[in-house]
Design a protein around this motif. Structure first.
Motif, PDB file in Angstrom:
ATOM      1  N   PRO A  30       0.803  -1.231   0.000  1.00  0.00           N
ATOM      2  CA  PRO A  30       0.000   0.000   0.000  1.00  0.00           C
ATOM      3  C   PRO A  30       0.831   1.275   0.000  1.00  0.00           C
ATOM      4  O   PRO A  30       0.308   2.355  -0.281  1.00  0.00           O
ATOM      5  N   GLN A  31       2.124   1.133   0.327  1.00  0.00           N
ATOM      6  CA  GLN A  31       2.984   2.323   0.346  1.00  0.00           C
ATOM      7  C   GLN A  31       3.077   2.958  -1.038  1.00  0.00           C
ATOM      8  O   GLN A  31       3.220   4.183  -1.160  1.00  0.00           O
ATOM      9  N   LEU A  73      -0.155   4.902  -1.783  1.00  0.00           N
ATOM     10  CA  LEU A  73      -0.195   5.979  -0.788  1.00  0.00           C
ATOM     11  C   LEU A  73       0.757   7.098  -1.173  1.00  0.00           C
ATOM     12  O   LEU A  73       0.417   8.291  -1.078  1.00  0.00           O
ATOM     13  N   SER A 126      -0.548   8.850  -4.414  1.00  0.00           N
ATOM     14  CA  SER A 126      -1.773   9.640  -4.188  1.00  0.00           C
ATOM     15  C   SER A 126      -1.467  11.043  -3.697  1.00  0.00           C
ATOM     16  O   SER A 126      -2.331  11.928  -3.742  1.00  0.00           O
ATOM     17  N   LYS A 127      -0.240  11.257  -3.224  1.00  0.00           N
ATOM     18  CA  LYS A 127       0.146  12.596  -2.778  1.00  0.00           C
ATOM     19  C   LYS A 127       0.306  13.553  -3.951  1.00  0.00           C
ATOM     20  O   LYS A 127       0.238  14.771  -3.778  1.00  0.00           O
ATOM     21  N   PHE A 167      -5.054   2.042  -6.293  1.00  0.00           N
ATOM     22  CA  PHE A 167      -5.686   3.069  -5.472  1.00  0.00           C
ATOM     23  C   PHE A 167      -6.979   2.563  -4.838  1.00  0.00           C
ATOM     24  O   PHE A 167      -7.331   2.928  -3.722  1.00  0.00           O
ATOM     25  N   ASP A 184      -8.382  -1.652  -1.883  1.00  0.00           N
ATOM     26  CA  ASP A 184      -8.977  -1.863  -0.568  1.00  0.00           C
ATOM     27  C   ASP A 184     -10.495  -1.751  -0.630  1.00  0.00           C
ATOM     28  O   ASP A 184     -11.222  -2.506   0.034  1.00  0.00           O
TER      29      ASP A 184
END
Length: 343
Positions: A30-31, A34, A37-38, A239, A242
């Motif tokens: 997930p890193q 994550l 997404s920034k 993305f 989950d």
């Protein structure tokens, strides 16, 4: 005609593998999503925007910019696109979503949640595609110049018509539409690749000639376009991996009216173009632009109106998930039926 290489021949398989890879990345690494997404600006993912740009650029290269003026001489295609997108599509989306989510699936989906899913479907249905339609047009040998004109006109109407259509269907008076998302999407998905392609085309033709551009330079991007599509899928599903794992049943149920709507709208535009004896290169994009959605805007609006964790936001995400596999199916249908049209 664009030649289909072995890699593109099995595109459906690569799409399925890419979706699986994306979900696995979202679950076990997930890193990566994550971190990526920034890099978001006005609700538009910059990494995904770059990949879509790579897909659009080859099609923009094909545009003979002097021929854009000739699009006005083919008003039938534009009439079909505008009629389907603004007088039919939003209302059929509402009907199919209401029929399945509120009536057929009543008892499976709580009524209040179904209403939120319905809202998300409406936000999708009221926003015709801006970016990915160039990819679908490219894969169906669509007229690049005509596709650009269709998208540009729809984007202008979108600025005026989106708010009242959504307001009427959802009976919401105070709609805060993220116009920044619209303007930025148009800039990054149309202005940048179009300008870059225009400059590239001028320089290449001047130095090597137009024959080199068409026969040597543009074909180099065939695999890049396909790879860009697969990488986009991996990112999208990483993305949303989950969300998929946590809501499998509801995602499946939401996808049913969205898929039916996509085939229905494509069928209207494509068959209408056939009955009007339009050239295939105009008919294919005319059907694709209505079937595809401006999901960046729909997701951003859903989050703005209803919140990140809302059913409306989930429904727009499902729209993202089902769009590419369904649109690739429509691409196959178009390619297999192109001999029925005037070419």
């Amino acid at each position: 005609m664009k030649k289909i290489n072995t890699f593109e021949k099995y595109l459906t398989l690569w799409v399925a593998i890419s979706i699986l890879i994306g979900i696995l990345i979202g679950q076990f690494i997930p890193q990566i999503p994550l971190f990526l997404s920034k890099f978001e600006y006005f609700n538009v993912s910059i990494p995904i925007a770059i990949l879509i740009w790579l897909m659009i650029y080859p099609m923009m290269l094909k545009i003979d910019f002097t021929s854009i003026l000739n699009a006005g001489k083919k008003p039938k295609g534009l009439f079909i696109t505008l009629t389907v997108n603004w007088l039919i599509k939003p209302f059929t989306m509402y009907f199919f979503a209401w029929l399945f989510l509120k009536i057929i699936f009543n008892g499976i989906i709580p009524d209040n949640i179904a209403s939120e899913y319905l809202a998300g479907a409406v936000l999708l249905g009221a926003a015709p595609c801006t970016a990915m339609v160039f990819v679908w047009s490219y894969l169906t040998d669509g007229d690049a110049s005509y596709t650009l004109v269709q998208v540009a006109i729809n984007d202008l109407i979108l600025l005026i018509a989106y708010t009242p259509i959504v307001g009427i269907l959802l009976k919401i008076s105070n709609i805060n539409i993220p116009f920044s998302t619209i303007f930025f999407s148009v800039f990054i998905f149309i202005v940048i690749p179009l300008t870059t392609a225009y400059i590239s085309r001028i320089r290449i033709v001047k130095k090597y000639g137009e024959k080199y551009l068409i026969e040597k330079f543009i074909p180099k991007f065939n695999s890049i376009t396909t790879i860009g599509l697969l990488l986009t899928l991996i990112l999208l599903f990483s993305f949303q991996g989950d969300v998929i794992i946590k809501n499998p049943l509801h995602i499946f149920l939401i996808s049913i009216p969205l898929i039916i709507q996509t085939f229905f709208i494509f069928g209207i535009g494509y068959f209408w173009a056939y009955k009007w004896n339009l050239n295939y290169s105009v008919a294919a994009p005319a059907g694709m632009i209505g079937a595809s959605n401006f999901f960046e805007l729909a997701v951003a609006t859903a989050i703005t109106l209803f919140g990140l964790e809302s059913g409306a936001a989930l429904a727009t995400v499902v729209g993202v998930l089902v769009e590419v596999p369904v649109m690739l199916t429509l691409v196959k249908i178009a390619n297999k039926t192109k001999n029925k049209f005037i070419n």
